[in-house]
Design a protein around this motif. Structure first.
Motif, PDB file in Angstrom:
ATOM      1  N   ARG A   1       0.849  -1.197   0.000  1.00  0.00           N
ATOM      2  CA  ARG A   1       0.000   0.000   0.000  1.00  0.00           C
ATOM      3  C   ARG A   1       0.883   1.244   0.000  1.00  0.00           C
ATOM      4  NH1 ARG A   1      -4.232   0.235   4.620  1.00  0.00           N
ATOM      5  NH2 ARG A   1      -2.352  -0.072   5.878  1.00  0.00           N
TER       6      ARG A   1
ATOM      7  N   GLY B   1      -5.539   9.018   1.723  1.00  0.00           N
ATOM      8  CA  GLY B   1      -5.758   7.584   1.786  1.00  0.00           C
ATOM      9  C   GLY B   1      -5.594   7.095   3.207  1.00  0.00           C
ATOM     10  N   PRO B   2      -4.787   6.050   3.425  1.00  0.00           N
ATOM     11  CA  PRO B   2      -4.624   5.506   4.771  1.00  0.00           C
ATOM     12  C   PRO B   2      -3.624   6.277   5.628  1.00  0.00           C
ATOM     13  CG  PRO B   2      -3.387   4.200   3.203  1.00  0.00           C
ATOM     14  CD  PRO B   2      -4.137   5.223   2.395  1.00  0.00           C
TER      15      PRO B   2
ATOM     16  N   ASP C   1       2.016  10.756   9.791  1.00  0.00           N
ATOM     17  CA  ASP C   1       2.897   9.653   9.413  1.00  0.00           C
ATOM     18  C   ASP C   1       4.171  10.151   8.744  1.00  0.00           C
ATOM     19  OD1 ASP C   1       1.171   7.286  10.100  1.00  0.00           O
ATOM     20  OD2 ASP C   1      -0.173   8.298   8.697  1.00  0.00           O
TER      21      ASP C   1
ATOM     22  N   ALA D   1       2.412   2.890   3.096  1.00  0.00           N
ATOM     23  CA  ALA D   1       1.345   2.832   4.098  1.00  0.00           C
ATOM     24  C   ALA D   1       1.303   1.469   4.776  1.00  0.00           C
ATOM     25  CB  ALA D   1      -0.005   3.135   3.447  1.00  0.00           C
TER      26      ALA D   1
ATOM     27  N   ARG E   1       5.045   2.745   7.756  1.00  0.00           N
ATOM     28  CA  ARG E   1       4.149   3.871   7.494  1.00  0.00           C
ATOM     29  C   ARG E   1       4.934   5.185   7.449  1.00  0.00           C
ATOM     30  NH1 ARG E   1      -1.342   3.284   8.115  1.00  0.00           N
ATOM     31  NH2 ARG E   1      -1.558   5.467   8.742  1.00  0.00           N
TER      32      ARG E   1
END
Length: 351
Positions: A42, A168-169, A210, A295, A300
Motif C-alpha cells: 500500500r 488515503g490511509p 505519518d 502505508a 508507514r
C-alpha cells in the motif's frame, strides 16, 4: 518594506537574465531512486509542483498528456500559490508590469483542469513573498476564493505551523513558511507563516502525522545551486523530524539531496511562469517531484521511491505550453538537456 539584503536586490536582474550555475555542487542525490524493493503493498503518491502564477499566462496553459497523466496519478498535489486570487487587482500598474501578481478564480480553475489536477486533491501554500501583492483585502479574498474552489491551504497563521492532511490511509503533515516578504513585517506576521525554525513550533504540532513535509519559500532567485544558508536550514529541519522538503522561490530547478532519511528537493522551478512572458530559457525549466510513501505496517510514512520530472514552458500565443524535455526538438532540446546535466550530473529527468 521587503526584507531582501541589498546584495540580493542588486543581483536580481543579472541573475534573472542569466540564471547562475555557480555554487557548491557536492553531496547531491540522484533525480530518482527506489528505496523499498519490493515496493510496499500500500502506498500513496504525492506530487509537488512549483510556483503557480498568471503573470506569463492570459489564458489557461496547454499541458502535454504525459504531464497530465503524471499529475493525475497522484493522491495529493502540493504547490505554491504565487499569485493572489482576485477579480480586480488593487495594484493596477504593478500588476500590468508584472511586479505585482494576480490571477482570477476562473483562470486558476481552468489552469488546474488543463493540468489534470483535481481540486479536491490539491493543497496550495500561501506562504510566499507575493501573497500580499494586492493588499490585505487581496489576501483575504484569496483565502475565500480557494475555499470556494474546494482547495486546501497551508502556510497561514490561522492554520498554524503544521497542517495535517489525510491522504488515503496516511496522514501527512505540512509545514509551509516563507523567508521572504514584499510587504511590511506587521502585515505578514499577522497572516503569513514566516516560522521556519522547527524549534519554535508547538511540541505536539506534528503528532499523528505519518510523514512531516516542509514546503519552504527560501533561497535566492535564479540560482541553480542552493546557498549554504539554505542547505544549513535543510539540515536543521531534517534534525527535527521533517522527512521531506520541497522548496520554492528560486524560479529555477535545483538539485535533490538526502540528509539522513530526509529527502530534500531544494527548488522545483515554476509550474506556471511567474515572470515575464519572454523569460530567458533556463528560467522556463520546471519540475514535478513524485514521491511514493509507504502505508504498510512497520513502514508507514517511509519514502518508498521518488522521481524528479523536468519539463519546459514554451510560449503559445497568450499562454504557456508545458512540454516534457524528451518531447522538445532541435537546438532547444540540446540546451535544456545540457543545463539539466549540469544540475543533475548527467542524469535523465524524463516525464
Amino acid at each position: 518594506m521587503s526584507n531582501y539584503p541589498l546584495s540580493y536586490k542588486l543581483s536580481w536582474l543579472p541573475r534573472f537574465l542569466k540564471p547562475s550555475l555557480a555554487g557548491d555542487i557536492s553531496g547531491f542525490a540522484p533525480v530518482a531512486a527506489t528505496l523499498i524493493d519490493p515496493p510496499p503493498a500500500r502506498m500513496v503518491r504525492l506530487a509537488f509542483v512549483g510556483d503557480i502564477s498568471a503573470v506569463a499566462n492570459r489564458s489557461a496553459p496547454q499541458c502535454d498528456p504525459a504531464i497530465v497523466a503524471l499529475l493525475g496519478s497522484a493522491d495529493l498535489v502540493i504547490g505554491n500559490c504565487e499569485s493572489p486570487v482576485v477579480e480586480r487587482p488593487s495594484a493596477v500598474l504593478g500588476t500590468r508590469l508584472g511586479t505585482h501578481h494576480a490571477m482570477t478564480e476562473r483562470f486558476l480553475a481552468e489552469a488546474l483542469a488543463a493540468a489534470g489536477i483535481s481540486r479536491e486533491k490539491l493543497v496550495l501554500s500561501l506562504a510566499n513573498n507575493h501573497v500580499l501583492d494586492q493588499g490585505v483585502a487581496g489576501f483575504e479574498g484569496t483565502v475565500v476564493a480557494l475555499k470556494r474552489l474546494g482547495i486546501r491551504t497551508i502556510g497561514t497563521t490561522t492554520t498554524g505551523p503544521i497542517v495535517k492532511v489525510p491522504v488515503g490511509p496516511l496522514t501527512i503533515g505540512f509545514a509551509a513558511f516563507t523567508l521572504w516578504r514584499n510587504a511590511d513585517e506587521a502585515s505578514f506576521a499577522d497572516r503569513v507563516s514566516m516560522q521556519g525554525d522547527p524549534e519554535r513550533w508547538p511540541r505536539d504540532a506534528a503528532k499523528g502525522a505519518d510523514l512531516l513535509c516542509a514546503v519552504p519559500h527560501w533561497d535566492w532567485e535564479f540560482r541553480h545551486f542552493p546557498r549554504g544558508e539554505t542547505r544549513a536550514l535543510a539540515r536543521h529541519l531534517a534534525g527535527h523530524g521533517v522527512g521531506l522538503i520541497a522548496g520554492h522561490h528560486a524560479h529555477v530547478v535545483q538539485p535533490v539531496q538526502w540528509i539522513g532519511k530526509t529527502l530534500v528537493a531544494y527548488g522545483l522551478g515554476d509550474f506556471l511562469g511567474t515572470a515575464l512572458a519572454r523569460q530567458p530559457w533556463p528560467g522556463r525549466i520546471g519540475s514535478i517531484l513524485a514521491v511514493d510513501v509507504s502505508a504498510d505496517l512497520g513502514m508507514r510514512g517511509a519514502i518508498a521511491a521518488y522521481q524528479l520530472h523536468a519539463f519546459m514552458r514554451l510560449r503559445a500565443g497568450d499562454h504557456e505550453r508545458l512540454v516534457g524535455v524528451e518531447a522538445l526538438e532541435g537546438r532547444l532540446r540540446g540546451k535544456v538537456e545540457g543545463r539539466l546535466k549540469a544540475i543533475f550530473d548527467g542524469q535523465s529527468t524524463a516525464v
